[in-house]
Structure formats: structure tokens, C-alpha cells
Design a protein around this motif. Sequence first.
Motif, PDB file in Angstrom:
ATOM      1  N   ALA A 155       0.771  -1.107  -0.176  1.00 27.33           N
ATOM      2  CA  ALA A 155      -0.105  -0.056  -0.277  1.00 27.33           C
ATOM      3  C   ALA A 155       0.659   1.273   0.331  1.00 27.33           C
ATOM      4  N   SER A 156       2.118   1.032   0.619  1.00 29.75           N
ATOM      5  CA  SER A 156       2.996   2.376   0.667  1.00 29.75           C
ATOM      6  C   SER A 156       3.915   2.303  -0.650  1.00 29.75           C
ATOM      7  N   SER A 157       4.349   3.487  -0.877  1.00 29.38           N
ATOM      8  CA  SER A 157       5.337   3.715  -1.971  1.00 29.38           C
ATOM      9  C   SER A 157       6.714   3.879  -1.625  1.00 29.38           C
ATOM     10  N   PRO A 158       7.708   3.568  -2.280  1.00 35.48           N
ATOM     11  CA  PRO A 158       9.001   3.740  -1.804  1.00 35.48           C
ATOM     12  C   PRO A 158       9.456   5.146  -2.235  1.00 35.48           C
ATOM     13  N   TRP A 159       8.759   5.729  -3.102  1.00 33.12           N
ATOM     14  CA  TRP A 159       9.173   7.196  -3.605  1.00 33.12           C
ATOM     15  C   TRP A 159       8.556   8.133  -2.656  1.00 33.12           C
ATOM     16  N   PRO A 160       9.523   8.851  -1.783  1.00 29.89           N
ATOM     17  CA  PRO A 160       9.172   9.972  -1.040  1.00 29.89           C
ATOM     18  C   PRO A 160       8.489  10.981  -1.111  1.00 29.89           C
ATOM     19  N   TYR A 161       8.024  11.547  -2.424  1.00 39.58           N
ATOM     20  CA  TYR A 161       7.136  12.681  -2.654  1.00 39.58           C
ATOM     21  C   TYR A 161       5.986  12.025  -3.188  1.00 39.58           C
ATOM     22  N   GLY A 200       7.107  -0.276  -0.287  1.00 40.93           N
ATOM     23  CA  GLY A 200       7.484   0.663   0.651  1.00 40.93           C
ATOM     24  C   GLY A 200       8.619   0.532   1.267  1.00 40.93           C
ATOM     25  N   THR A 201       8.829  -0.684   2.117  1.00 39.34           N
ATOM     26  CA  THR A 201      10.320  -0.914   2.704  1.00 39.34           C
ATOM     27  C   THR A 201      10.467  -2.367   2.196  1.00 39.34           C
ATOM     28  N   ALA A 202      11.700  -2.761   2.566  1.00 43.85           N
ATOM     29  CA  ALA A 202      12.109  -4.000   2.539  1.00 43.85           C
ATOM     30  C   ALA A 202      11.582  -5.043   3.304  1.00 43.85           C
ATOM     31  N   ALA A 203      11.204  -4.616   4.471  1.00 48.58           N
ATOM     32  CA  ALA A 203      10.264  -5.516   5.541  1.00 48.58           C
ATOM     33  C   ALA A 203       8.945  -5.696   4.905  1.00 48.58           C
ATOM     34  N   GLU A 204       8.576  -4.798   4.445  1.00 50.07           N
ATOM     35  CA  GLU A 204       6.917  -4.825   3.829  1.00 50.07           C
ATOM     36  C   GLU A 204       7.034  -6.049   2.592  1.00 50.07           C
ATOM     37  N   LEU A 205       7.954  -5.991   1.935  1.00 46.27           N
ATOM     38  CA  LEU A 205       8.047  -6.793   0.715  1.00 46.27           C
ATOM     39  C   LEU A 205       8.437  -8.269   1.213  1.00 46.27           C
ATOM     40  N   LEU A 206       9.100  -8.328   2.289  1.00 44.58           N
ATOM     41  CA  LEU A 206       9.333  -9.643   3.144  1.00 44.58           C
ATOM     42  C   LEU A 206       8.076 -10.313   3.348  1.00 44.58           C
ATOM     43  N   THR A 263      12.778  -0.238  -2.976  1.00 42.69           N
ATOM     44  CA  THR A 263      12.127   0.129  -1.557  1.00 42.69           C
ATOM     45  C   THR A 263      12.732   1.204  -1.020  1.00 42.69           C
ATOM     46  N   LEU A 264      12.223   1.932  -0.141  1.00 44.60           N
ATOM     47  CA  LEU A 264      12.741   3.087   0.587  1.00 44.60           C
ATOM     48  C   LEU A 264      13.571   2.723   1.820  1.00 44.60           C
ATOM     49  N   ASP A 265      14.869   2.928   1.795  1.00 45.73           N
ATOM     50  CA  ASP A 265      15.702   2.607   2.955  1.00 45.73           C
ATOM     51  C   ASP A 265      15.514   3.604   4.251  1.00 45.73           C
ATOM     52  N   ALA A 266      15.289   2.673   5.131  1.00 48.20           N
ATOM     53  CA  ALA A 266      15.026   3.379   6.594  1.00 48.20           C
ATOM     54  C   ALA A 266      15.706   2.619   7.555  1.00 48.20           C
ATOM     55  N   GLY A 267      15.674   3.044   8.953  1.00 47.55           N
ATOM     56  CA  GLY A 267      16.488   2.153   9.805  1.00 47.55           C
ATOM     57  C   GLY A 267      15.744   0.778  10.086  1.00 47.55           C
ATOM     58  N   GLY A 268      16.701  -0.147  10.419  1.00 55.53           N
ATOM     59  CA  GLY A 268      16.146  -1.622  10.560  1.00 55.53           C
ATOM     60  C   GLY A 268      15.578  -2.429   9.525  1.00 55.53           C
ATOM     61  N   GLN A 282      16.938 -13.231  -5.217  1.00 56.55           N
ATOM     62  CA  GLN A 282      18.155 -13.558  -5.636  1.00 56.55           C
ATOM     63  C   GLN A 282      18.493 -13.294  -7.115  1.00 56.55           C
ATOM     64  N   GLY A 283      19.594 -12.582  -7.339  1.00 58.43           N
ATOM     65  CA  GLY A 283      19.983 -12.236  -8.422  1.00 58.43           C
ATOM     66  C   GLY A 283      19.550 -10.988  -8.965  1.00 58.43           C
ATOM     67  N   LEU A 284      18.691 -10.254  -8.174  1.00 55.64           N
ATOM     68  CA  LEU A 284      18.360  -8.975  -8.540  1.00 55.64           C
ATOM     69  C   LEU A 284      18.795  -7.827  -7.838  1.00 55.64           C
ATOM     70  N   THR A 285      18.788  -6.502  -8.175  1.00 52.09           N
ATOM     71  CA  THR A 285      19.570  -5.445  -7.818  1.00 52.09           C
ATOM     72  C   THR A 285      18.322  -4.765  -6.900  1.00 52.09           C
ATOM     73  N   PHE A 286      18.881  -4.170  -5.730  1.00 51.10           N
ATOM     74  CA  PHE A 286      17.874  -3.426  -4.779  1.00 51.10           C
ATOM     75  C   PHE A 286      18.234  -1.774  -4.993  1.00 51.10           C
ATOM     76  N   PHE A 287      17.390  -1.128  -5.067  1.00 51.80           N
ATOM     77  CA  PHE A 287      17.528   0.432  -5.227  1.00 51.80           C
ATOM     78  C   PHE A 287      16.717   1.340  -4.331  1.00 51.80           C
ATOM     79  N   SER A 288      17.291   2.138  -3.761  1.00 51.10           N
ATOM     80  CA  SER A 288      16.321   2.834  -2.721  1.00 51.10           C
ATOM     81  C   SER A 288      16.498   4.274  -3.064  1.00 51.10           C
ATOM     82  N   PRO A 289      15.518   5.107  -3.583  1.00 47.15           N
ATOM     83  CA  PRO A 289      15.810   6.647  -4.034  1.00 47.15           C
ATOM     84  C   PRO A 289      16.065   7.396  -3.050  1.00 47.15           C
ATOM     85  N   ALA A 290      16.181   7.128  -1.923  1.00 46.83           N
ATOM     86  CA  ALA A 290      16.536   8.007  -0.734  1.00 46.83           C
ATOM     87  C   ALA A 290      16.755   7.245   0.685  1.00 46.83           C
TER      88      ALA A 290
END
Length: 534
Positions: A155-161, A200-206, A263-268, A282-290
Motif C-alpha cells: 500500500a505504501s510507495s518507496p518514492w518519498p514524494y 514501501g520498505t524491504a520489511a513490507e516486501l518480505l 524500496t525506501l531505505d530506513a532504519g532496521g 536472488q540475482g536482482l538489484t535493490f534500489f532505494s531512491p533516498a
Amino acid sequence: MLLLLLTLLLLLPLAMLLWRPQSRDARRSWLVRLQHCVTWGALRWAAAWQQKRLAQSTLHAGQSQQQALRWCLRGVQGPRCPLRGSTDITTFRNHLPLTKASQAQEEESGGQPLPPTSNRYHGEASLQATLLGLAALNKAYPEVLAPGGTARVTASSPWPYPLPWPWHALGQVSPTGAKDPRVLLLEALRSPGLRALEAGTAAELLDVFLDLEAHGEELAEAIAAGNPGAPLTRRAAELREALEQGTRGLALRLWPKLQVVVTLDAGGQAEAVAALGALWCQGLTFFSPAYAASGGVLGLSLWPEQPHGLYLLPPGAPFIELLPLKEGTWEEATRTVLLAEAQKGKEYELVLTNHASLTRCRLGDVVQVVGDYNQCPVVKFICRLGQTLSVRGEDTGEDVFSEALGRAVGQWPGAKLLDHGWVESRILGGLSADSSEGSAPHYEVFVALKGLRNLSEENRDKLDHCLQETSARYKDLRFRGSMGPAQVHLVGQGAFRELRAALAACPSAPFPPEMPRVLRHRSLAQCLQRRVVS
């Protein structure tokens, strides 16, 4: 102005269709292509403008930070009146000493620190991060933003704006306005040609992939029911076959053209990223815009092709200072430095001041300078200082504990760490079977694992041994009997999701949700306690 321009540009194709004779499908296809072209052209222009502004601001970082400070001090009244109109750094530091969240505040907020907060990011930095992130992603992976190439599964987006208007025109698979993760995942599963997944975050994708494995047959039936006997039936069969082959590489079996996970990078979030990268993605690149914290967007990611976790600290608002650290500590007399004064190879704690809450707040996030962009530092995240347990004055930090836990899990056959949390025994009392009211204080540790359903006593003991090997102070206290052995508890699926939901319900919950490793509030620790399975 930019939004108005884009709106007018997107309405232009509709007017042209009124006089152009075509079939309905041809008109729809032509409209989608034209909308995509116009929208992406406008975004490119906006990103190029932001890139130019960033280059200029980082070339004159000192002047840019003065402007950022002026923005933060705008409208200051009352006892802080001497700061009004002043951008002198010395005056600013003298009138606003460094602060950090107190223990009482952390407990009131459910164990979360309380830096300057903002529920969402709507400022210049967040818009800049989104536009530059989109441009960088398109440059590294040109086909990702093609129509139908991207799907968001949370439901949440990784893009800050929040930019809802480009996604429909860019052809994102996710249904407009959909909030149910199951609906979003189904739409993504129906599209085998995806090149990017967003969460939204890697934890949500997990959580998404764990649910996919747990409810794969239900999802396959839902896909097949959409159009029996047609391509969707074949797609349902592909889903079943992909799940039968196990966890590793599941994402690429489902979407063979997939290239990147956003995904959006944040603490934890480090453990979730590691687990996804080793198993499902496995085999994929992870990208966080901020890199984001509860006070705003702190770092910009301009290099998707580089190792995950490199961020430029921009000189605009919010106002960022760097507190030098030496061997993980700092002294009261230590003076903060500005961005242009940062030295490569050194570690600093981030200090944030924004307009919403005029407080020079130590965030607890420690970064190391690994390079520079004009006069501003490029950093990587190291650890969080606030995530520390100390039952006997030993001050075991998040980085030390995570290293020990990683070593221990590496000795548990077949196990992969998904998440963990730890708490002082006094908070939960006699939780574990080996605990009693008069036992020595110790750590209670909760872990979520993949590939291991039960923990033997031998496996549990390995964590305590690894802690002693990692921390000389912990080993000394254990040898003298001042501390008891760390008690390890395996929790079931969904335990940490429940914890994150409890955190999100707190009135001062930050966005994005930073995952605390140290739990200082009994009710939060009990979220995990209730889900112990071994």
C-alpha cells in the motif's frame, strides 16, 4: 506549476482523439503510448532541472546550508528570539544545544526515538529525491519505466514524494488507488513481463513473499478464475510450478524479465534486504531512491548501479550537521561539522534540524563518509547508536549484537535470519523457561527464521557464546556471573508484522516505519512474546 503543465499535456491527447478516426483498441493503445511519452518527457525535464539545482547547491555547500538554516529559523519567536534572522552557525549552536530522545519519551512512543517528526515528506528534498531517483533508475535500467514494466505490491510507495499522477500515465501495473496488498500482488502476478517491483520498505516486501508462499494456491485459483481457459489459466499454472521449486530465485521464476527491486531505505531494514537478496529476490538489484528518517529525506541515491546503500547528503533543508565519532562514542565538547567539512573515512552521527520542530536532534544514525559529490559527502549507513542494551553497564550496541547473532545463525543448519528484536529481561520478567524472579539479568532475544522450525538448546547456547566472542565486556560479566545467558525465542510468521502495526499505531510513529531492534516498552515486546513457537 509543474503539475499544471503535466495535466495540460496529458489532456492534449484526449482532444486529438476527437477528430482522429481509429478503432477503440487502437485509440487506447495510441493514447497510452502518447501519455507515456509526454509524461516521461515532462519528468525528464523536471529531473534535469533538479539535477542542475543539486549541482549548483553542492558546489557551494556552505552557502546552501546557510540558506537551509535560514529556512529552519524562519518565524522563530518567544525565548528563541535571538535566533530570528540570524544564520550564524556559532549563535545557532549556542542557543540550540544538541538533544536526543529521553528514555521516558522512547517508552511513551512505543520504543521509538523522537527526532523532529513528519508523517509524510512533502518538501523540496523529497521531490528532488523522487525526480532524481526516477531519472537514475531509467538511466540504469531503460526498460523498467516502460508501460506495464513496474508494479507496486504494498500500500505504501518507496518514492518519498507522493506523485500519483505519473504512475497511471507511465503504465504502472498496480490498480490506481488500491490499498489491499492481496489485490496489488494479484495484479503483479497476472503480469509476467514485469521489470521492477516496488514496495514501501524491504520489511513490507518480505511480508509479501511470505504471504505468497503461504497462500500460493489461493492466489493461483484467484488468477485462474479471472478468465478460465485463457492465458490467465496458464499463468496460474506457472505460479504453482514456480512455488513448487522453492524459495530461492522465486521472483525471477515468476517474472523472468525482472531487473530491480525498489524500496525506501530506513532504519532496521538491512536484515530484510539481506534475506530477500539471498532467497526470494536472488540475482536482482535493490534500489532505494533516498535514505529517510522521521525528520525528512536525509540522503539522495543517484547511482542504482553502485552497491546498495550509498547516499549523497544534500545541503538543503532539512539542515544537517555531522557529529564526529571516535570508536563509536562522542564527547560533550565535540563540535559538529557542516557537510563541506566532512572527512573521507570518518564516521559521524547525523544531527537534524527542521522547520517543524526547531531542535538540533541527534538521530542516532551513524554514517561513514566514502566519497564526495562536489563539496558534499557521499556516505554509507553504519549503525544506530540508540539501539543499545545495558543490564549491567555493558552497553551492547546494535552493530555488536547483530554481528554476534549473524555468527550464531550461521551455525544453525538451514536457517536464514528474517528479523529479530531484543529486550532487557527486567521488562518481561520471567518469560523464558530458564528464567526466574531471582535470576541474573540477561537479554531476551526474539528471532524470525526461514528454514528452521525449532531451536535446540545447543543452538540457543551458540548465541551466548558468539556474544562473548564479540564483546569482551559481555564475556567478563558472564564469567563473573553478573549476567545470565541470552535467552533465544523463535517466533512464528507474522510476529514482526504485528509489531510494526503496533508501532505504526503510536501517535508519534515516524514515516517510514523505522524498525527498532531494542524494545523498551513492555507492550511492544509482548507482541513478540505472544507469537513464540519455540
